[in-house]
Design a protein around this motif. Structure first.
Motif, PDB file in Angstrom:
ATOM      1  N   MET A  10       0.853  -1.192   0.000  1.00  0.00           N
ATOM      2  CA  MET A  10       0.000   0.000   0.000  1.00  0.00           C
ATOM      3  C   MET A  10       0.893   1.247   0.000  1.00  0.00           C
ATOM      4  O   MET A  10       1.634   1.473   0.944  1.00  0.00           O
ATOM      5  CB  MET A  10      -0.885  -0.028   1.252  1.00  0.00           C
ATOM      6  N   LEU A  54      -9.285   9.399  -0.451  1.00  0.00           N
ATOM      7  CA  LEU A  54      -9.852   8.083  -0.757  1.00  0.00           C
ATOM      8  C   LEU A  54     -10.421   8.075  -2.181  1.00  0.00           C
ATOM      9  O   LEU A  54     -11.014   9.070  -2.609  1.00  0.00           O
ATOM     10  CB  LEU A  54     -10.932   7.727   0.262  1.00  0.00           C
ATOM     11  N   ARG A  73     -12.500   8.101  -5.402  1.00  0.00           N
ATOM     12  CA  ARG A  73     -13.901   8.401  -5.739  1.00  0.00           C
ATOM     13  C   ARG A  73     -14.050   8.319  -7.257  1.00  0.00           C
ATOM     14  O   ARG A  73     -13.068   8.431  -7.987  1.00  0.00           O
ATOM     15  CB  ARG A  73     -14.291   9.812  -5.302  1.00  0.00           C
ATOM     16  N   ALA A 130      -3.470  14.147  14.205  1.00  0.00           N
ATOM     17  CA  ALA A 130      -4.099  13.449  15.326  1.00  0.00           C
ATOM     18  C   ALA A 130      -3.326  12.168  15.579  1.00  0.00           C
ATOM     19  O   ALA A 130      -2.772  11.577  14.641  1.00  0.00           O
ATOM     20  CB  ALA A 130      -5.554  13.121  15.016  1.00  0.00           C
ATOM     21  N   VAL A 131      -3.268  11.755  16.834  1.00  0.00           N
ATOM     22  CA  VAL A 131      -2.528  10.541  17.179  1.00  0.00           C
ATOM     23  C   VAL A 131      -3.255   9.803  18.290  1.00  0.00           C
ATOM     24  O   VAL A 131      -3.816  10.428  19.206  1.00  0.00           O
ATOM     25  CB  VAL A 131      -1.064  10.886  17.570  1.00  0.00           C
ATOM     26  N   SER A 132      -3.277   8.475  18.193  1.00  0.00           N
ATOM     27  CA  SER A 132      -3.871   7.659  19.261  1.00  0.00           C
ATOM     28  C   SER A 132      -3.025   6.406  19.477  1.00  0.00           C
ATOM     29  O   SER A 132      -2.619   5.752  18.508  1.00  0.00           O
ATOM     30  CB  SER A 132      -5.294   7.236  18.887  1.00  0.00           C
ATOM     31  N   LEU A 136      -3.429  10.455  12.033  1.00  0.00           N
ATOM     32  CA  LEU A 136      -3.895  11.178  10.850  1.00  0.00           C
ATOM     33  C   LEU A 136      -2.805  12.190  10.532  1.00  0.00           C
ATOM     34  O   LEU A 136      -2.321  12.892  11.440  1.00  0.00           O
ATOM     35  CB  LEU A 136      -5.208  11.915  11.117  1.00  0.00           C
ATOM     36  N   ARG A 166      -5.378  14.595   3.701  1.00  0.00           N
ATOM     37  CA  ARG A 166      -5.149  13.939   4.989  1.00  0.00           C
ATOM     38  C   ARG A 166      -5.088  12.429   4.772  1.00  0.00           C
ATOM     39  O   ARG A 166      -5.856  11.880   3.987  1.00  0.00           O
ATOM     40  CB  ARG A 166      -6.299  14.301   5.932  1.00  0.00           C
ATOM     41  N   MET A 191      -4.495   8.412   6.787  1.00  0.00           N
ATOM     42  CA  MET A 191      -4.386   7.638   8.016  1.00  0.00           C
ATOM     43  C   MET A 191      -3.242   6.648   7.869  1.00  0.00           C
ATOM     44  O   MET A 191      -3.023   6.100   6.789  1.00  0.00           O
ATOM     45  CB  MET A 191      -5.689   6.894   8.308  1.00  0.00           C
ATOM     46  N   HIS A 209     -12.643   2.595   6.162  1.00  0.00           N
ATOM     47  CA  HIS A 209     -12.384   2.230   4.772  1.00  0.00           C
ATOM     48  C   HIS A 209     -11.757   0.835   4.705  1.00  0.00           C
ATOM     49  O   HIS A 209     -10.764   0.560   5.392  1.00  0.00           O
ATOM     50  CB  HIS A 209     -11.447   3.258   4.125  1.00  0.00           C
ATOM     51  N   LEU A 252      -8.018   1.179   3.206  1.00  0.00           N
ATOM     52  CA  LEU A 252      -7.066   2.212   3.625  1.00  0.00           C
ATOM     53  C   LEU A 252      -7.198   2.618   5.093  1.00  0.00           C
ATOM     54  O   LEU A 252      -6.456   3.468   5.556  1.00  0.00           O
ATOM     55  CB  LEU A 252      -7.204   3.442   2.713  1.00  0.00           C
ATOM     56  N   GLU A 253      -8.172   2.054   5.839  1.00  0.00           N
ATOM     57  CA  GLU A 253      -8.286   2.378   7.261  1.00  0.00           C
ATOM     58  C   GLU A 253      -8.347   1.116   8.128  1.00  0.00           C
ATOM     59  O   GLU A 253      -7.570   0.970   9.076  1.00  0.00           O
ATOM     60  CB  GLU A 253      -9.519   3.265   7.523  1.00  0.00           C
ATOM     61  N   TYR A 293     -11.029   5.399  15.826  1.00  0.00           N
ATOM     62  CA  TYR A 293     -11.401   6.526  14.967  1.00  0.00           C
ATOM     63  C   TYR A 293     -11.810   7.728  15.830  1.00  0.00           C
ATOM     64  O   TYR A 293     -11.437   8.872  15.564  1.00  0.00           O
ATOM     65  CB  TYR A 293     -12.567   6.161  14.032  1.00  0.00           C
ATOM     66  N   LEU A 348      -8.883   9.399  17.460  1.00  0.00           N
ATOM     67  CA  LEU A 348      -8.200  10.337  16.562  1.00  0.00           C
ATOM     68  C   LEU A 348      -8.960  11.658  16.504  1.00  0.00           C
ATOM     69  O   LEU A 348      -8.347  12.736  16.526  1.00  0.00           O
ATOM     70  CB  LEU A 348      -8.037   9.720  15.170  1.00  0.00           C
ATOM     71  N   LEU A 379     -13.333   8.685   8.225  1.00  0.00           N
ATOM     72  CA  LEU A 379     -12.646   9.727   8.979  1.00  0.00           C
ATOM     73  C   LEU A 379     -11.626  10.462   8.121  1.00  0.00           C
ATOM     74  O   LEU A 379     -11.479  11.688   8.222  1.00  0.00           O
ATOM     75  CB  LEU A 379     -11.966   9.087  10.201  1.00  0.00           C
ATOM     76  N   THR A 380     -10.926   9.717   7.252  1.00  0.00           N
ATOM     77  CA  THR A 380      -9.908  10.341   6.401  1.00  0.00           C
ATOM     78  C   THR A 380     -10.488  11.478   5.558  1.00  0.00           C
ATOM     79  O   THR A 380      -9.797  12.450   5.253  1.00  0.00           O
ATOM     80  CB  THR A 380      -9.273   9.266   5.489  1.00  0.00           C
ATOM     81  N   GLU A 381     -11.762  11.375   5.198  1.00  0.00           N
ATOM     82  CA  GLU A 381     -12.391  12.393   4.338  1.00  0.00           C
ATOM     83  C   GLU A 381     -13.215  13.408   5.128  1.00  0.00           C
ATOM     84  O   GLU A 381     -13.895  14.257   4.546  1.00  0.00           O
ATOM     85  CB  GLU A 381     -13.280  11.723   3.291  1.00  0.00           C
ATOM     86  N   LEU A 433     -13.345  18.382   9.727  1.00  0.00           N
ATOM     87  CA  LEU A 433     -13.644  18.512  11.153  1.00  0.00           C
ATOM     88  C   LEU A 433     -14.318  19.845  11.481  1.00  0.00           C
ATOM     89  O   LEU A 433     -14.894  19.991  12.552  1.00  0.00           O
ATOM     90  CB  LEU A 433     -12.376  18.331  12.005  1.00  0.00           C
TER      91      LEU A 433
END
Lengths: 95, 378
Positions: free
Chosen positions: A1, A17, A19, A42-44, A58, A66, A68, B132, B135-136, B146, B149, B241-243, B246
């Motif tokens: 990927m 993503l 479309r 963002a981080v977790s 993110l 953006r 992930m 996704h 990709l997620e 999610y 984040l 979330l990527t799209e 916020l």
């Protein structure tokens, strides 16, 4: 990927993503490769019910979209990072 | 022909918690029978049935299944899936059917054995699919991750810490302590929230709702009833979330549509029910809709603004965070509670001052699907 994003050839809008059409103007987008440079948004640290904790991030890529990814331990919002594939998964480390 | 006004004639919510022994259909039917009784109707009088999905059942046609179980033979019946927003999406659909004259009595239902009908691991994996697929999810994405984040970005943007979200969990628990049927009723403190085990940092166990078994149902009619649905709205801006933008998740757009139909605004609301799957969910929704200034939802909670006798009584049954979350029925419990408050029928939980305007909001996915309703004493 590998990291990639969509770009609208008509209005220039970019998003991450895949479309079938641009959300602004409806034109058919093209897929572009990202250099993988960006800033953590963002981080977790995720603690699964079984297995070791891992870091999700993110990242606001310099391409204007953006993404992930997995992150190296210790990342914080605002850190500059670069993505490298790790077992096929984009993983961001401090740049 | 004059446009019909939609009314809420019947509501019901079951106890929530880990309650093995009933299927999703059992919970839906239990709630539906109670809501019909509350409306003073029998199932053959229902001309539309809309039933939310159940992850444990995965049935192809849940509304037909439920209608047969109840003895209803509606002209209109369909299932609906919009994640946690489903309960409010199907309320909105019921209101539209009644306004259009296409139905006169609509049964709206959600119920699931989400806690005992599957393993926790299966539940986590199923819910993670709002991410996704390529990709997620393969990165290790889960619903708590999610939202963690989202919390990370939210706290960083406003210079806040997790201690600023914890008062929301504390207030929901305080509400649940006096609500019969609540999943979690033992009082907690901010320190308890901060000391609970990390799930997906910055979110800890007590920032997260429990997974419950239970159900809820509402009957929407053209015939007059004590409470009217004066406005409904929805917004669907992204799935993943990527799209997500916020700064414009869709909550405000959805609420504005509902308020606009009703001729109301946030300042008119006497009692509210806002989706609270996580503390950060509630904070972000309250702030985007305009009930709270940016970054202040937690301090408002700590100051008692959302208490029963506060300026904005909120999730007075305990919300998802403490009454519990059985899926579609979890988001509908807020609706049932607001209608009960507007009827003045909440007993020991009753908000003082005879509330006349209520607002309910649901969120599905990762702040992906939004649905809102304004309810008023008719």
């Amino acid at each position: 990927m590998t990291l990639a994003y969509d770009e609208c050839p008509s209005c220039g809008r970019r998003w991450t993503l895949p479309r079938t059409g641009c959300p602004s103007c409806g034109a058919e987008p093209r897929r572009c490769a990202s250099a993988g440079l960006g800033t953590v948004a963002a981080v977790s640290v995720v603690h699964p019910s079984s297995g070791d904790p891992y870091v999700l991030v993110l990242v606001d890529l310099d391409d204007g979209v953006r993404a992930m990814g997995r992150g190296a331990p210790g990342l914080a919002v605002g850190h500059r990072v670069r993505a490298r594939p790790d077992a096929g998964i984009p993983t961001f480390r401090a740049d | 022909m004059a446009i019909s006004v939609a009314h809420v004639a019947g509501v019901a919510v079951t106890p929530f918690g880990r309650q093995p022994g009933r299927t999703a259909l059992d919970w839906q039917a239990t709630a539906a029978v109670a809501a019909l009784a509350d409306a003073g109707l029998v199932a053959p009088e229902i001309d539309a049935v809309i039933c939310g999905y159940a992850t444990t059942a995965g049935h192809l046609m849940p509304a037909d299944l439920l209608a047969e179980r109840l003895g209803a033979r509606p002209a209109i019946a369909h299932g609906t899936s919009a994640g946690g927003a489903t309960g409010l999406v199907i309320l909105a659909q019921a209101a539209r059917l009644v306004r259009a004259g296409d139905a006169r009595a609509v049964l709206v239902v959600g119920g699931e054995d989400r806690a005992s009908g599957q393993s926790g691991e299966t539940s986590t994996r199923t819910l993670a699919q709002v991410g996704h697929a390529e990709l997620e999810v393969p990165l290790g994405g889960t619903v708590p991750a999610y939202y963690a984040l989202l919390a990370s970005a939210h706290l960083a943007a406003r210079g806040l810490s997790p201690a600023d979200l914890a008062p929301l969990a504390v207030q929901m628990r305080a509400h649940a302590a006096t609500t019969p049927g609540a999943h979690l009723a033992k009082p907690i403190t901010v320190d308890d929230v901060l000391a609970s085990r990390p799930i997906a940092e910055p979110l800890r166990l007590l920032d997260c709702c429990p997974v419950s078994d239970g159900g809820a149902a509402v009957v929407v009619t053209a015939a007059p009833a004590a409470v009217a649905v004066t406005g409904v709205g929805e917004a669907h801006r992204h799935q993943h979330l990527t799209e997500a933008d916020l700064a414009d998740l869709g909550a405000l757009r959805s609420a504005d549509t509902a308020f606009g139909q009703a001729g109301r605004s946030v300042g008119d609301v006497d009692v509210a029910g806002v989706y609270d799957s996580f503390t950060v969910t509630l904070a972000m929704l309250l702030e985007e809709i305009g009930f709270c200034a940016p970054g202040t939802a937690g301090t408002d909670a700590a100051a008692g603004r959302f208490a029963r006798d506060g300026a904005l009584p909120l999730n007075t049954h305990g919300g998802l965070l403490s009454y519990g979350h059985c899926g579609v029925g979890g988001g509908m419990a807020h609706l049932v509670e607001v209608v009960t408050q507007l009827r003045g029928a909440a007993g020991a939980r009753q908000v003082p001052g005879a509330p006349r305007v209520g607002f309910v909001h649901g969120d599905g996915g990762v702040m992906s699907a939004h649905a809102s309703a304004v309810l008023e004493v008719a």
